[in-house]
Structures are given as C-alpha cells and as structure tokens.
Design an enzyme around this catalytic site. Structure first.
Site, PDB file in Angstrom:
ATOM      1  N   CYS A  19       0.818  -1.223   0.000  1.00  0.00           N
ATOM      2  CA  CYS A  19       0.000   0.000   0.000  1.00  0.00           C
ATOM      3  C   CYS A  19       0.848   1.270   0.000  1.00  0.00           C
ATOM      4  CB  CYS A  19      -0.939   0.020   1.204  1.00  0.00           C
ATOM      5  SG  CYS A  19      -2.070  -1.370   1.227  1.00  0.00           S
ATOM      6  N   HIS A  57      -3.406   7.335   2.656  1.00  0.00           N
ATOM      7  CA  HIS A  57      -3.819   6.046   2.093  1.00  0.00           C
ATOM      8  C   HIS A  57      -5.203   5.713   2.627  1.00  0.00           C
ATOM      9  CE1 HIS A  57      -4.068   1.958   1.029  1.00  0.00           C
ATOM     10  NE2 HIS A  57      -3.725   1.459   2.186  1.00  0.00           N
ATOM     11  N   ASN A  77      -9.994  -0.017  -0.256  1.00  0.00           N
ATOM     12  CA  ASN A  77      -8.533   0.085  -0.175  1.00  0.00           C
ATOM     13  C   ASN A  77      -7.937  -0.410  -1.489  1.00  0.00           C
ATOM     14  OD1 ASN A  77      -5.804  -0.275   0.268  1.00  0.00           O
ATOM     15  ND2 ASN A  77      -6.038  -1.194   2.298  1.00  0.00           N
TER      16      ASN A  77
HETATM   17  N1  ACO Z   1     -18.719  -8.738   8.052  1.00  0.00           N
HETATM   18  C1  ACO Z   1     -19.283  -9.050   9.227  1.00  0.00           C
HETATM   19  N2  ACO Z   1     -18.581  -9.357  10.331  1.00  0.00           N
HETATM   20  C2  ACO Z   1     -17.240  -9.350  10.230  1.00  0.00           C
HETATM   21  C3  ACO Z   1     -16.585  -9.040   9.022  1.00  0.00           C
HETATM   22  C4  ACO Z   1     -17.388  -8.725   7.904  1.00  0.00           C
HETATM   23  N3  ACO Z   1     -16.860  -8.380   6.701  1.00  0.00           N
HETATM   24  N4  ACO Z   1     -15.254  -9.119   9.225  1.00  0.00           N
HETATM   25  C5  ACO Z   1     -15.067  -9.446  10.515  1.00  0.00           C
HETATM   26  N5  ACO Z   1     -16.272  -9.624  11.128  1.00  0.00           N
HETATM   27  C6  ACO Z   1     -16.531  -9.974  12.508  1.00  0.00           C
HETATM   28  C7  ACO Z   1     -15.448 -10.848  13.085  1.00  0.00           C
HETATM   29  O1  ACO Z   1     -15.650 -12.198  12.738  1.00  0.00           O
HETATM   30  C8  ACO Z   1     -15.601 -10.574  14.561  1.00  0.00           C
HETATM   31  O2  ACO Z   1     -16.660 -11.345  15.050  1.00  0.00           O
HETATM   32  P1  ACO Z   1     -16.530 -12.101  16.476  1.00  0.00           P
HETATM   33  O3  ACO Z   1     -16.346 -10.999  17.478  1.00  0.00           O
HETATM   34  O4  ACO Z   1     -17.824 -12.812  16.565  1.00  0.00           O
HETATM   35  O5  ACO Z   1     -15.334 -12.987  16.332  1.00  0.00           O
HETATM   36  C9  ACO Z   1     -16.020  -9.117  14.621  1.00  0.00           C
HETATM   37  O6  ACO Z   1     -16.535  -8.799  13.309  1.00  0.00           O
HETATM   38  C10 ACO Z   1     -14.899  -8.179  14.977  1.00  0.00           C
HETATM   39  O7  ACO Z   1     -13.763  -8.500  14.183  1.00  0.00           O
HETATM   40  P2  ACO Z   1     -12.415  -7.689  14.263  1.00  0.00           P
HETATM   41  O8  ACO Z   1     -11.434  -8.234  13.271  1.00  0.00           O
HETATM   42  O9  ACO Z   1     -11.974  -7.562  15.691  1.00  0.00           O
HETATM   43  O10 ACO Z   1     -12.954  -6.270  13.779  1.00  0.00           O
HETATM   44  P3  ACO Z   1     -12.227  -4.862  13.770  1.00  0.00           P
HETATM   45  O11 ACO Z   1     -13.098  -3.888  14.417  1.00  0.00           O
HETATM   46  O12 ACO Z   1     -10.794  -4.945  14.173  1.00  0.00           O
HETATM   47  O13 ACO Z   1     -12.255  -4.512  12.220  1.00  0.00           O
HETATM   48  C11 ACO Z   1     -10.812  -4.494  10.302  1.00  0.00           C
HETATM   49  C12 ACO Z   1     -11.607  -5.338  11.301  1.00  0.00           C
HETATM   50  C13 ACO Z   1     -11.784  -3.611   9.536  1.00  0.00           C
HETATM   51  C14 ACO Z   1     -10.102  -5.414   9.331  1.00  0.00           C
HETATM   52  C15 ACO Z   1      -9.805  -3.613  11.071  1.00  0.00           C
HETATM   53  O14 ACO Z   1      -9.078  -4.382  11.984  1.00  0.00           O
HETATM   54  C16 ACO Z   1      -8.855  -2.911  10.156  1.00  0.00           C
HETATM   55  O15 ACO Z   1      -9.234  -2.082   9.352  1.00  0.00           O
HETATM   56  N6  ACO Z   1      -7.539  -3.212  10.271  1.00  0.00           N
HETATM   57  C17 ACO Z   1      -6.566  -2.678   9.388  1.00  0.00           C
HETATM   58  C18 ACO Z   1      -6.539  -3.535   8.203  1.00  0.00           C
HETATM   59  C19 ACO Z   1      -6.131  -2.822   6.971  1.00  0.00           C
HETATM   60  O16 ACO Z   1      -6.390  -1.664   6.770  1.00  0.00           O
HETATM   61  N7  ACO Z   1      -5.515  -3.565   6.067  1.00  0.00           N
HETATM   62  C20 ACO Z   1      -5.174  -3.049   4.814  1.00  0.00           C
HETATM   63  C21 ACO Z   1      -3.725  -3.043   4.539  1.00  0.00           C
HETATM   64  S1  ACO Z   1      -2.763  -2.267   5.751  1.00  0.00           S
HETATM   65  C22 ACO Z   1      -3.086  -0.750   5.568  1.00  0.00           C
HETATM   66  O17 ACO Z   1      -3.488  -0.405   4.465  1.00  0.00           O
HETATM   67  C23 ACO Z   1      -2.915   0.192   6.619  1.00  0.00           C
END
Ligand code: ACO
Length: 325
Positions: free
Chosen positions: A112, A252, A282
C-alpha cells in the site's frame, strides 16, 4: 533542482461492487462494512480486464494533462504488487502499451506504500540529475488476491490505478521532503504468499486460503495509526513545515477509522483530510494517486498548497511525501 507533480490521472475497472453485492458472496452486511471501515463500494477487475491496460489509461490521461508525449518521458516508475507476471515488470508492460522504448521502467514493491516510495525514488533520481520527466504510477488489484470466502479481508480491497507526471523544477516548489520506513519483523501481519494477479470475483479458479491475502487486522490497525502519525510528524519537521501549515492531508485510504485516528492524533481538522474510501475501498498503491487526482478535480489543491501524502502497508512499509504544489 527539485521535482514537482504537474498532472494526474486515474482509471478504474468497469464494475463497482456494493456492500450489498458482497452480501451474496459471504456472511457480511452493509451495516458492518460501513461502520467498521467507511467503505460503501469498491471497483473489481472482472474476467477479460487487465490492470496494465487500466494503468496505461490513467497514464495517458496524466500525460495529456501535462501536455507531454509518452516519447518525452525519461523514466516510468510503478508502485505495485499486482504485476500479472513475476517478470517482466508492470512498468515494462505500461511502457510497451504506451509504445515507447529505451527509457528505464521499473517497479517498486512496497504494497500500500508503493506510490509514496515511487514518488520518493523519482524525486531522488530527478534531484541527482538522472531524469527530467518521470511517469509515476500506483496500481493494484488486491481484489484478485483475496479469498472470497474470508469476510475479514474480502470486503476491504478494491482495484484501480492512478498516475502522475513529475518534472524537474527550480526553487522551493514540489516535493519538499520524503521519508520511508519498513519493519520486516511485522511481515506476517499482511502477506500474500504467492505472486501475481490470479483470479477475479467471478473466476471459477479462486484463490484458496493459503495463497490469498492473510491479514491480522486489529494488530495492523494499531501499527498503521502509530506509524502514519509518526512519519507525518517527521516528514513535516524535516521540511521545516508546521502541521497546521498543511493545507490538505491525502492519506492512504485503508480504513476510515484509521484515517480519522491519524488525523486526530496530528490535530488535523477533518476538513483538511481528503477521503474517498467510501467509493473505492482500499486500492493499495493506487489509493493515494486516485485520491490526489480527485482532490485536484474538486479544487482542493491550488498553486502553493502544502499537501501531505502518506501510507502504510504490507512489509510492513510506511512513508510520507510533503509537497508544495
Ligand atoms: N462482516 C461481518 N462481520 C465481520 C466481518 C465482515 N466483513 N469481518 C469481521 N467480522 C466480525 C469478526 O468475525 C468478529 O466477530 P466475532 O467478534 O464474533 O469474532 C467481529 O466482526 C470483529 O472482528 P475484528 O477483526 O476484531 O474487527 P475490527 O473492528 O478490528 O475490524 C478491520 C476489522 C476492519 C479489518 C480492522 O481491523 C482494520 O481495518 N484493520 C486494518 C486492516 C487494513 O487496513 N488492512 C489493509 C492493509 S494495511 C493498511 O493499508 C494500513
């Protein structure tokens, strides 16, 4: 002698997939995706489309706006991790499609952060006197690398390309400062353990969990916020620019909550922060140049505006460019 961006362009796949569309493929909801990420839709490459062609379209738009012919370029540098082939490089494919030869064309792989890295490389080589006119592209197609059964990653990514034309410039306009960082010890937080653009959402041969994007989202979230804040402060300090002198922050577009958290930590008013994650998701290395192109189109950047670009991604890598337009 420094370097400045004189024109931008963007291009996207034909198909926009809404959150509602994704509900058909996996157990997710529009409400969850919007509230956790800020994403409403993303563009995804479908069968028969080529990311190199999309990136070439973005490049042609930028060249036309710059009033330059492709044959007048001195180099092509592409931030990408989505080359269709292990080699030749993505940059060589764009060069071929633009119908030019001889000049150096190469990729920078920083996930990214690829576009931020590519701008820094182009600026350094232009300062060194190697090149006068450089095409810098950010292009990625991470929708082709997700496991469409994995709701934790599949909803986040979209495809696209952005391009800029950079030229050498005297005086104190253009890229004021760039700063690049990596931490290989965190490689396992975000990886694709296979190469190339392989499949699309409608492909019969989808990636299996082993060779698709593997991500530890919550850990990544924390590091992304901390590192993007830190690098933004440092790059401004290095250029002797105060954070409140920055006119537009073009981060980003990974997650709306990451963008808001970084802006809040920097004390950046939200009206100075450009976002379009709602419509693109993204797009990895394409996210900053696509955002930059839209910001210019919307009249958010003027002559002498001070603009901060920054990103964080797989590697982990992160970085920032501070530009006086
Ligand atoms: N739809 C419904 N539920 C979902 C989904 C979905 N698409 N994805 C995850 N869940 C659920 C999980 O299973 C979990 O359920 P549980 O509590 O019953 O186990 C719950 O939602 C919470 O999951 P988390 O992973 O803890 O959710 P979080 O609030 O951390 O959000 C996310 C997840 C959006 C991926 C976040 O952590 C994030 O944005 N992280 C950065 C990732 C990123 O940006 N990556 C891109 C590359 S790096 C960069 O560009 C910076």
């Amino acid at each position: 002698m420094g370097s400045r961006i004189v024109a931008t362009g963007r291009a996207l796949p034909r198909t926009a997939l809404s959150n509602k569309d994704l509900e058909r493929y996996m157990d997710t909801s529009d409400e969850w995706i919007k509230s956790r990420t800020g994403i409403n839709q993303r563009y995804a490459i479908r069968q028969g489309e080529s990311l190199a062609e999309i990136a070439t379209t973005a490049s042609r738009i930028a060249l036309e706006r710059a009033g330059l012919k492709a044959s007048e370029l001195d180099a092509i540098i592409v931030g990408t991790v989505s080359s269709e082939y292990a080699f030749p490089s993505f940059a060589c494919q764009i060069q071929h499609q633009l119908g030019i030869s001889s000049i150096p064309a190469f990729d920078v792989a920083a996930a990214c952060s690829g576009f931020i890295y590519a701008i820094s490389v182009a600026d350094s080589q232009m300062r060194a006197g190697d090149f006068k006119r450089v095409l810098v592209v950010g292009a990625d197609a991470l929708s082709t690398m997700v496991d469409w059964n994995d709701r934790r990653t599949a909803v986040l990514f979209g495809d696209g390309a952005g391009a800029v034309v950079m030229v050498t410039t005297p005086g104190n306009r253009g890229v004021l400062s760039s700063l690049l960082r990596s931490s290989g010890e965190h490689w396992h937080l975000l990886s694709v353990r296979a190469t190339g653009v392989r499949s699309t959402i409608d492909s019969e041969v989808r990636r299996c969990a082993d060779d698709a994007i593997q991500m530890k989202g919550p850990e990544l979230f924390k590091i992304a916020v901390k590192s993007m804040e830190e690098v933004s402060r440092l790059v401004a300090e290095r250029a002797g620019v105060k954070l409140d002198e920055i006119d537009l922050f073009v981060p980003h577009q990974a997650n709306m909550r990451i963008i808001t958290a970084v802006a809040d930590r920097l004390g950046m008013p939200h009206e100075k922060v450009f976002t379009n994650i709602d419509r693109f998701g993204n797009t990895s290395a394409a996210s900053v140049p696509i955002a930059l192109d839209e910001a210019i189109e919307q009249g958010r950047i003027h002559d002498n505006s001070i603009v901060m670009l920054n990103a964080c991604g797989g590697g982990l890598t992160w970085g920032a460019n501070l530009i006086r337009w």
